[in-house]
Scaffold this active site. Structure first.
Site, PDB file in Angstrom:
ATOM      1  N   ASP A  19       0.834  -1.220   0.000  1.00  0.00           N
ATOM      2  CA  ASP A  19       0.000   0.000   0.000  1.00  0.00           C
ATOM      3  C   ASP A  19       0.862   1.262   0.000  1.00  0.00           C
ATOM      4  OD1 ASP A  19       0.849  -0.526   2.581  1.00  0.00           O
ATOM      5  OD2 ASP A  19      -1.141  -0.347   3.513  1.00  0.00           O
ATOM      6  N   GLY A 176       1.720  -2.184  12.304  1.00  0.00           N
ATOM      7  CA  GLY A 176       0.800  -1.245  12.947  1.00  0.00           C
ATOM      8  C   GLY A 176       1.452  -0.530  14.115  1.00  0.00           C
ATOM      9  N   GLU A 206      10.863  -0.243  16.746  1.00  0.00           N
ATOM     10  CA  GLU A 206      10.732   0.963  15.915  1.00  0.00           C
ATOM     11  C   GLU A 206      10.131   2.059  16.800  1.00  0.00           C
ATOM     12  OE1 GLU A 206       7.781   0.716  12.820  1.00  0.00           O
ATOM     13  OE2 GLU A 206       8.627   2.362  11.661  1.00  0.00           O
TER      14      GLU A 206
END
Ligand SMILES: [Zn+2]
Length: 329
Positions: A19, A176, A206
């Site tokens: 995406d 996510g 992260e």
């Protein structure tokens, strides 16, 4: 070595979201076909909505760039086109191997099932590979999503991954908001993955710290997405090196989301020095406005990456391909 020469090391991308890599041209074309009205009419007008700059404030601003691509990617037809066109673009840039990841559960707003989404993407990458005369090898990773209410859908994702292992799918992932939904909340997903023999990579270290990476290792992750914050934990770095766990690092993206503040402090070189299997990847070609080769060029220009280091990173990537990891298992 010239910047062009450094780009040549970016022949493998192990961390690449479908995406976030949908090009402006593809978005405009698919939107027009489907009669979807966008505020932007040209690629130039569209880019500010789907691309962030280096001065992006945080992960939230970064994540907003996925809204339009996800709105477009709601039919099997469009998922096929997206995967095919991305595969073709990667080949054009000289890549020989890429693992394209996406979360099948995010493409069901119009009723597309997870399995239909997977079949469409696999058909798209298959067509791109065939057209290249098999000069590029493309594989898919299915992402589970962090969230309140994603467990059922995630379990379906893991089962779907198991069903398509060896048919183009190579692994499952967890993506996510890591800061909001800690890795530890997703034990059920990875127990199932282990039971079904699905290899796993997990976005960890992260937005969250070392404990997220420790959890990912406990869950059987064969690779770690990003891993920027492993630098905070000596023992963890020793463990990653000892176990040969590859890190899928994405420098531009890490700078944009502020997982890394300044490129001079980027832990990549320290990881290499400690024998951790670092790899360099793009994360999102459109949202981050980059590609694997460009990441090498950036590291060369702004981080002083040497040719010897670039070669090591490339060899690490070859060894970290899930096709090979599966072969060794
Ligand atoms: Zn990612």
């Amino acid at each position: 070595m010239s910047i062009k020469g450094m780009e040549g090391y970016g022949k493998i991308d192990l961390h690449l979201h479908l995406d976030g890599s949908l090009s402006a041209g593809t978005i405009l074309r698919l939107a027009e076909k489907d009669g979807v009205k966008l505020a932007a009419k040209t690629e130039e007008e569209l880019l500010p909505y789907i691309t962030v700059s280096r001065d992006c404030r945080d992960l939230n601003e970064y994540l907003r760039c996925f809204e339009i691509p996800l709105m477009i990617l709601q039919t099997a037809e469009n998922l096929f086109a997206a995967a095919y066109e991305l595969g073709r673009e990667l080949r054009k840039k000289g890549l020989v191997y890429a693992e394209i990841r996406f979360a099948p559960q995010l493409h069901g707003r119009l009723g597309t099932t997870q399995e239909e989404a997977v079949q469409a993407v696999l058909a798209g990458i298959h067509k791109a590979m065939e057209e290249s005369g098999d000069k590029i090898c493309l594989r898919a990773i299915l992402c589970c999503m962090r969230g309140e209410d994603t467990h059922e859908a995630n379990l379906e994702t893991v089962r779907t991954a198991a069903g398509y292992l060896g048919k183009g799918v190579v692994a499952a992932d967890l993506a996510g908001a890591e800061g909001l939904y800690p890795t530890g909340d997703f034990a059920e997903e990875f127990t199932l993955a282990r039971d079904l023999g699905v290899p796993v990579t997990i976005h960890a270290g992260e937005a969250d710290g070392p404990k997220s990476i420790w959890k990912a290792l406990e869950f059987g992750a064969a690779r770690i997405g990003h891993g920027v914050r492993a630098i905070e934990d000596e023992e963890l770095m020793r463990e990653l090196a000892a176990r040969g766990i590859p890190l899928e690092m994405c420098p531009t993206s890490n700078l944009q989301t502020k997982a890394a503040e300044r490129i001079v402090d980027y832990p990549l070189r320290e990881y290499l020095r400690r024998g951790i299997k670092v790899t360099v990847n793009s994360d999102n070609m459109t949202v981050s406005d980059t590609w694997a080769g460009n990441e090498f060029a950036l590291l060369s220009k702004e981080y002083g990456l040497t040719e010897a280091e670039a070669e090591l990173l490339y060899r690490n990537a070859e060894e970290a391909e899930f096709d090979r990891i599966a072969g060794r298992a």
